[in-house]
Design an enzyme around this catalytic site. Structure first.
Site, PDB file in Angstrom:
ATOM      1  N   ALA A  31     -10.453   4.027  -4.942  1.00  0.00           N
ATOM      2  CA  ALA A  31      -9.648   4.782  -3.994  1.00  0.00           C
ATOM      3  C   ALA A  31      -8.337   5.090  -4.708  1.00  0.00           C
ATOM      4  CB  ALA A  31      -9.405   3.953  -2.743  1.00  0.00           C
ATOM      5  N   GLU A  53     -18.217   1.168  -4.449  1.00  0.00           N
ATOM      6  CA  GLU A  53     -18.662   1.184  -3.043  1.00  0.00           C
ATOM      7  C   GLU A  53     -19.394   2.494  -2.710  1.00  0.00           C
ATOM      8  OE1 GLU A  53     -14.575   0.079  -1.970  1.00  0.00           O
ATOM      9  OE2 GLU A  53     -15.457  -1.385  -0.601  1.00  0.00           O
ATOM     10  N   GLY A  81     -13.521   1.594  -4.753  1.00  0.00           N
ATOM     11  CA  GLY A  81     -14.176   2.594  -3.901  1.00  0.00           C
ATOM     12  C   GLY A  81     -15.275   3.360  -4.630  1.00  0.00           C
TER      13      GLY A  81
END
Ligand code: CO8
Length: 260
Positions: free
Chosen positions: A66, A114, A111
């Site tokens: 992220a 993920e 992220g």
């Protein structure tokens, strides 16, 4: 919608989404997540798209996490909203009724890891690196990592990776079952498209029902999962593909599936 941070190409039934923010190693900011959410909706409703491939632009990163510059000064409320946005988009990947393949071409951190975890199938180039380095930033995975990583690699390995923030290479990721194949970088998309084409030669309603049933296996108790499987299995018998698939077998010819 005009996309600034992703590129989308549709060719012969395969949609390729390329995350493209080279200056931040393809890190996910709010705008990129919103674009991903939008394109998933578009691709879900496009009957010409059978399989989706997600990759990163360039040779260095799939997605390096992220966006840390965007998160740095977030309030508790903003952080919750950001985590929920990422979770919603990744859940959409999991729930879209088409197979999604992550072609991991470099760093898949935080992220980025993920995002790959939410895809149905993960393959990677030899230079790929995986990790959940969040605790090193004073945070935890917030786009589903604490939920999906243990389901995929087991609780002990997931805790080790998340508590230490260690990065692992593609071979180690293969060994622990985080990915299913490692290939040379210049062969990565070719390999992903090869898997996509193989899937597209099958009964696609059945593939979609298999996706749903397998996802259920990770979410419900075994008896509910079995009931779900039996219902999904029975639904296949309402499709043309089941009739064609079984007739073709008995007539000793290749099936001609229509995806209905
Ligand atoms: N966010 C923003 N910018 C990034 C990110 C990122 N995640 N990763 C890299 N960049 C930027 C760098 O700041 C740098 O920018 P600049 O050129 O302007 O200085 C550029 O990309 C290139 O990066 P590096 O110079 O660092 O490249 P290196 O080859 O030296 O290193 C690494 C590559 C190892 C990938 C390194 O960039 C790195 O460690 N990146 C951060 C990895 C990381 O910690 N990711 C996890 C982020 S946290 C997260 O994902 C949480 C998800 C859940 C959120 C829940 C919401 C609350």
């Amino acid at each position: 919608m005009e996309y600034k941070n992703i590129e989308v190409k549709i060719e012969k039934g395969i949609a390729t989404i390329t995350i493209n923010r080279p200056k931040a190693l393809n890190a996910l900011n709010t705008e990129t997540l919103e674009e991903l959410e939008n394109v998933l909706e578009v691709l879900q409703n496009d009957d010409g798209v059978k399989v989706i491939v997600i990759t990163g632009a360039g040779e260095k990163a799939f997605v390096a996490g992220a966006d840390i510059s965007e998160m740095k000064d977030m309030s508790v409320f903003e952080a919750k909203k950001f985590a929920e946005l990422g979770q919603k988009v990744f859940r959409k990947i999991e729930l879209v009724k088409k197979p999604v393949i992550a072609a991991v071409n470099g760093y898949a951190l935080g992220g980025g890891c993920e995002l790959a975890l939410a895809c149905d199938i993960r393959i990677a180039s030899r230079n790929a690196k995986f990790g959940q380095p969040e605790v090193g930033l004073g945070i935890i995975p917030g786009f589903g990592g604490t939920q999906r990583l243990p389901r995929i690699v087991g609780v002990s390995k997931a805790k080790e990776l998340i508590y230490t923030g260690d990065m692992i290479d593609a071979e180690e990721a293969l060994r622990i079952g985080l990915i299913s194949k490692v290939v040379e970088q210049d062969k990565l998309l070719e390999e992903a498209y090869g898997i996509a084409k193989k899937i597209m030669s099958k009964g696609l309603v059945a593939v979609s029902l298999a996706k749903e049933a397998i996802n259920k296996s990770l979410e419900v108790d075994i008896d509910s999962g079995m009931e779900y499987e039996a219902n999904a299995f029975a639904m296949c018998f309402g499709t043309q593909d089941q009739k064609e698939g079984m007739a073709a077998f008995l007539e000793k010819r290749a099936p001609k599936f229509e995806g209905r």
